[in-house]
Structures are given as C-alpha cells and as structure tokens.
Design an enzyme around this catalytic site. Structure first.
Site, PDB file in Angstrom:
ATOM      1  N   GLN A   1      -8.771  -6.975  -0.195  1.00 35.81           N
ATOM      2  CA  GLN A   1      -8.098  -7.013  -1.630  1.00 35.81           C
ATOM      3  C   GLN A   1      -8.983  -6.082  -1.929  1.00 35.81           C
ATOM      4  O   GLN A   1      -9.569  -5.020  -3.313  1.00 35.81           O
ATOM      5  CB  GLN A   1      -7.773  -8.365  -2.202  1.00 35.81           C
ATOM      6  CG  GLN A   1      -6.050  -8.799  -1.598  1.00 35.81           C
ATOM      7  CD  GLN A   1      -5.977  -9.901  -2.194  1.00 35.81           C
ATOM      8  OE1 GLN A   1      -6.275 -10.729  -2.954  1.00 35.81           O
ATOM      9  NE2 GLN A   1      -4.964 -10.446  -1.420  1.00 35.81           N
TER      10      GLN A   1
ATOM     11  N   ARG B   1       3.073 -19.420   2.897  1.00 38.37           N
ATOM     12  CA  ARG B   1       2.619 -19.827   4.588  1.00 38.37           C
ATOM     13  C   ARG B   1       2.241 -21.130   4.727  1.00 38.37           C
ATOM     14  O   ARG B   1       2.503 -21.544   6.419  1.00 38.37           O
ATOM     15  CB  ARG B   1       0.985 -18.742   4.506  1.00 38.37           C
ATOM     16  CG  ARG B   1       1.200 -17.864   4.253  1.00 38.37           C
ATOM     17  CD  ARG B   1       0.359 -16.769   5.398  1.00 38.37           C
ATOM     18  NE  ARG B   1       0.052 -15.370   4.435  1.00 38.37           N
ATOM     19  CZ  ARG B   1       1.064 -13.789   4.343  1.00 38.37           C
ATOM     20  NH1 ARG B   1       1.861 -15.186   5.441  1.00 38.37           N
ATOM     21  NH2 ARG B   1       0.519 -13.140   4.369  1.00 38.37           N
TER      22      ARG B   1
ATOM     23  N   ASP C   1      -5.362 -15.335   7.380  1.00 38.51           N
ATOM     24  CA  ASP C   1      -3.513 -15.606   6.624  1.00 38.51           C
ATOM     25  C   ASP C   1      -2.742 -16.294   7.519  1.00 38.51           C
ATOM     26  O   ASP C   1      -2.010 -17.337   7.612  1.00 38.51           O
ATOM     27  CB  ASP C   1      -2.559 -14.493   6.237  1.00 38.51           C
ATOM     28  CG  ASP C   1      -2.946 -13.900   5.220  1.00 38.51           C
ATOM     29  OD1 ASP C   1      -4.130 -14.497   4.636  1.00 38.51           O
ATOM     30  OD2 ASP C   1      -2.601 -12.751   4.815  1.00 38.51           O
TER      31      ASP C   1
ATOM     32  N   ARG D   1       0.902  -1.128   0.201  1.00 37.58           N
ATOM     33  CA  ARG D   1      -0.396  -0.694   0.027  1.00 37.58           C
ATOM     34  C   ARG D   1       0.950   1.045   0.089  1.00 37.58           C
ATOM     35  O   ARG D   1       0.563   2.264  -1.022  1.00 37.58           O
ATOM     36  CB  ARG D   1      -0.903   0.139   1.303  1.00 37.58           C
ATOM     37  CG  ARG D   1      -2.728  -1.230   0.493  1.00 37.58           C
ATOM     38  CD  ARG D   1      -2.715  -1.040   2.591  1.00 37.58           C
ATOM     39  NE  ARG D   1      -3.705  -2.837   1.737  1.00 37.58           N
ATOM     40  CZ  ARG D   1      -3.836  -3.984   2.294  1.00 37.58           C
ATOM     41  NH1 ARG D   1      -3.159  -4.253   1.289  1.00 37.58           N
ATOM     42  NH2 ARG D   1      -5.019  -3.873   1.344  1.00 37.58           N
TER      43      ARG D   1
ATOM     44  N   ARG E   1      -5.672 -23.518   0.919  1.00 32.95           N
ATOM     45  CA  ARG E   1      -6.008 -23.811   2.153  1.00 32.95           C
ATOM     46  C   ARG E   1      -5.997 -24.894   3.017  1.00 32.95           C
ATOM     47  O   ARG E   1      -5.650 -25.603   4.552  1.00 32.95           O
ATOM     48  CB  ARG E   1      -5.119 -22.649   3.064  1.00 32.95           C
ATOM     49  CG  ARG E   1      -4.160 -21.820   2.701  1.00 32.95           C
ATOM     50  CD  ARG E   1      -3.637 -20.869   2.958  1.00 32.95           C
ATOM     51  NE  ARG E   1      -2.443 -19.783   2.329  1.00 32.95           N
ATOM     52  CZ  ARG E   1      -2.335 -18.081   2.282  1.00 32.95           C
ATOM     53  NH1 ARG E   1      -3.006 -18.137   2.914  1.00 32.95           N
ATOM     54  NH2 ARG E   1      -0.550 -18.508   1.927  1.00 32.95           N
TER      55      ARG E   1
END
Ligand code: S3P
Length: 425
Positions: free
Chosen positions: A165, A385, A311, A27, A342
């Site tokens: 997002q 991740r 996340d 950002r 995930r």
C-alpha cells in the site's frame, strides 16, 4: 449477525471458482480512472472494499458503470474535486492509494474511513508524500486526511516496512511528479501495481526491491480479474485439515509475491498441486488441487516471506494447530496494524477454541496437533479475515462454535459461506 458453525458434514469435495482478487480490483478501477480512454474490467470483486475505490473514483468525476460484475470506465485521465469527504470505509488500500493520487492534483480533498480505518497508521504514507512536496493534515497521523493538492517532485525513498500500500501510494504520486521516483523496500511486497501500471504503458522499472517510475500517461485496460489467493487460502486450509477432503479451486492468482501460503504449505508437507497454469495481463493464474494431509509438519515463517503471506497469517495459524510440532511466526509485527491487531486477536480467539498458542511481540507460536474443543462463542473484532479463519477452525472443533458479528466477511468475500456449503459432503 451470529454464525453457528457445526460439523454436520463428512469432508470437503468438489470444485469451486474463487471470487475476484480484491487488490487487483482496487488497482484496476483506480488505474483505469487515470487512463485516457475506455477500460473494461470483468469479474470485478463484489467485496465492499473495492467498491469503496470504485465509488470514490466516480465521486472524482469519472464515468464508471457497474453491470453485474463488469465495470466500464470512460475517462480522459483527469480527476475533478468532490465537494464532500471521500469515504474509504474499511479499506486501507483505498485510503493509501488515493492519498498518493490526490496529493498531486490541482484541487483539495478529504479522505475519511470507518472507526477501524481511522485507527490505522497513516504516517507511513504521509511522511514520503510530504517529502515530495505534498500538503496533508491529519489527526495525529490518522484519518481524516485533509489533502491540499500540490505539484509534486520525485523522491528516492527507502521504506522501513515492506508494504504494497505504501509502495503503491508513492508510485502513483510518482506517476504525476516531476523526475524519477524511486521506492525501495526491505523485502518485495505484492507487485500488482508495478505489473498493471507497466501493462497500461507506464514508464516503470523494477530492480530487486526497488521500483523506479516517471511521469507517464496510462492507456486504458481490458482485464478479467482472477480469483483472490487470500480468499482461496481459507479453502486450502480447510481441505488440509478436514479428513478425507479433496477439492479444486479454479482461476486463482498465483503471483509469487502473493502466494507465500503455497510455499509454507509445501514446507509443511501439504498435498497441493497446481493445474492449468496460465498468464493474464502479466499475472500468473492457475487452479489449485488440495487433498487432506494427515502428516502436516510445523515450520518457521519469518523474514522475506512475511509480506508474501501477510494476510494469510490468521489462517496459517489455524493450519498449524493440526501440524506436528511447533509453528513459529516471526517478523510480522505489522500484523498489529491490520483491520484488527491480528497477533492479539488471533491468539485470544484461537485460545478460546482450545488451541495451544502463544503471543510474541512480532508474531506467535502454535503448538500443533491439538484437538480443538469448541463449544464456545468467539469474536471477530470487525475483522473479515479473523471471521473467516474462525469459521474454518469451527469446521474441526469437537463441538459447535458461535461466531459473533460474522457479517464482516462481506468486506472481502460475501459468498464465503455459500461456497463452503457447495463443497461440504
Ligand atoms: C494490500 C496490501 C497489504 C495487505 C492488504 C492489501 C494491497 O497491506 O495487507 O490487505 O492491496 O496493496 P500492507 O501494504 O499494509 O502490508
């Protein structure tokens, strides 16, 4: 690159500084490019994803220099056409935020991404942008996104998913559109865009889960990026599950719309303390002390908290393996649209280590207090991740584990292993 994780240490001890926040780095460089004047961003993330944003802003004609971790942006706020495709690499944040900006320019652009990003859904940004008057062609709602710049008009849009997002994409389009753009989401997702745009002088207001923005000029920014709570999460988890650990993580962003993992850890009975709380450009920052907690309790994680820890679910699943009872994760079906699916990848790989875990359509159920056997190979599915979560699990397996394609950690956290080496004692 294969990584062997062994248990050749007794506990985790000492202090480390957590590297720069990825969301904020994206950002800061993107918004500074839209501002009129000289911005300075210190402690810019060394992850590959934020670098994709920086590189694209440069390709769009902005004067940007990177010296060590300091980024200097000299801009008059005007972007210029690039005569080639703009490559977002693995970064969904780059692609979705840039789509909102490029849709309203007076030139055309093409956004492309790597194999994983090209499989991720873009309908969620294409649809609202089209209703603002944008012209975007895609392949079945996937990248490449071929954008013909148009004059945009404001919309009042209710999103079905809570996604920072998507929200940021529409707010950035609204920053350059005629009228008042209102974006509403079912639950509040991370609000770094709102805070930083307001700090830079945008006409933006938040009311519960709605954000309203009007065409505004941005002033340049001078910011030092704080540490990433999503990176800190791996160390929080490791210290909670490795017996006798006691560590301090310095300079971590604690924005409540991001710090859901701390709420969950508290609910699980974790021994965690926040020190030196302070504010940087409207964001809360502090140090986190974590001590090994023998009596962790399983809990249910669902609803409004999901976007605040989206996340961190893979690493929360690892903590849950050591907690008493069941941990039930629900309402998280968007996890299937991340760098990997995930839900499926976490369940498949943790099962290989001996975890008692079950996949559900919108989450997973972990039966805790299991001894992790290890002694096997695990896969990362090109997902940073997942790679880091498996590494933390490997710290408490009985036998060594081998993680394939471990280099994917560089997407967000190139110094991950070095920092672990520093605190192993
Ligand atoms: C991000 C928002 C989240 C998150 C991603 C970074 C951001 O994605 O998973 O890692 O910087 O805005 P969604 O908005 O798709 O939930």
């Amino acid at each position: 690159m294969q990584k062997l994780v062994s248990q050749n240490f007794k506990s985790l001890q000492g202090e480390i500084t957590i590297p720069a926040d990825k969301s904020m780095s994206h950002r800061a460089v993107i918004f500074a490019s839209l501002a009129n004047g000289k911005s300075v961003i210190r402690n810019f993330s060394d992850g590959q994803d934020p670098y994709s944003s920086l590189k694209i802003c440069k390709q769009l004609g902005i004067d940007i220099t990177l010296d060590n971790s300091t980024v200097t942006v000299n801009s008059n706020g005007i972007l210029h056409a690039y005569d080639n495709s703009l490559d977002c690499g693995n970064s969904g944040t780059t692609m979705r935020l840039m789509a909102g900006i490029l849709a309203g320019q007076n030139f055309n652009s093409v956004l492309i991404g790597d194999l994983s990003l090209s499989k991720r859904p873009m309908r969620r940004v294409i649809e609202p942008l089209l209703s603002m008057g944008a012209d975007i062609q895609s392949t079945d709602d996937h990248a490449p996104l071929v954008i013909s710049g148009k004059k945009l008009h404001a919309i009042n849009y209710s999103s079905k998913i809570a996604s920072a997002q998507v929200k940021s994409c529409i707010l950035l389009a609204g920053l350059n559109a005629e009228g008042k753009t209102i974006f509403t989401e079912p639950y509040t997702s991370r609000n770094h865009t709102e805070i930083l745009l307001e700090h830079m002088g945008a006409n933006i207001e938040t009311d519960k889960t709605s954000v309203c923005i009007e065409k505004s000029e941005l002033a340049p920014v001078d910011i030092e990026i704080f540490g990433d709570i999503s990176s800190a999460a791996f160390f929080i988890a490791a210290a909670l599950v490795v017996p006798n650990s006691d560590i301090i993580l310095r300079n971590v962003g604690l924005n409540p719309t991001r710090a859901g993992i701390l709420e969950v850890a508290k609910q699980m009975g974790a021994n965690i303390e926040i020190l030196n709380q302070r504010e940087i450009c409207g964001e809360i920052v502090g140090d986190i002390r974590i001590k090994y907690t023998e009596e962790l309790k399983g809990c249910e994680i669902s609803g409004a908290i999901i976007p605040r820890l989206i996340d961190e679910i893979p690493i929360i699943a690892v903590i849950a393996t050591q907690a008493k009872g069941k941990t039930i994760i629900k309402d998280a079906s968007d996890l299937r649209n991340k760098e990997s699916d995930r839900i499926s990848t976490v369940v498949t790989e943790l099962k290989k280590l001996g975890v008692d875990i079950e996949e559900t359509p919108d989450g997973m159920i972990v039966n805790g207090q299991t001894e992790l056997k290890g002694g096997c190979e695990v896969e990362t599915y090109h997902d940073h991740r997942l790679a880091m979560s498996l590494y933390v699990a490997g710290l408490i397996t009985k036998k060594e584990i081998l993680i394939n394609d471990f280099e994917w950690v560089n997407i967000s956290f190139p110094t991950f292993e070095n920092l672990f080496e520093k605190i192993k004692s």
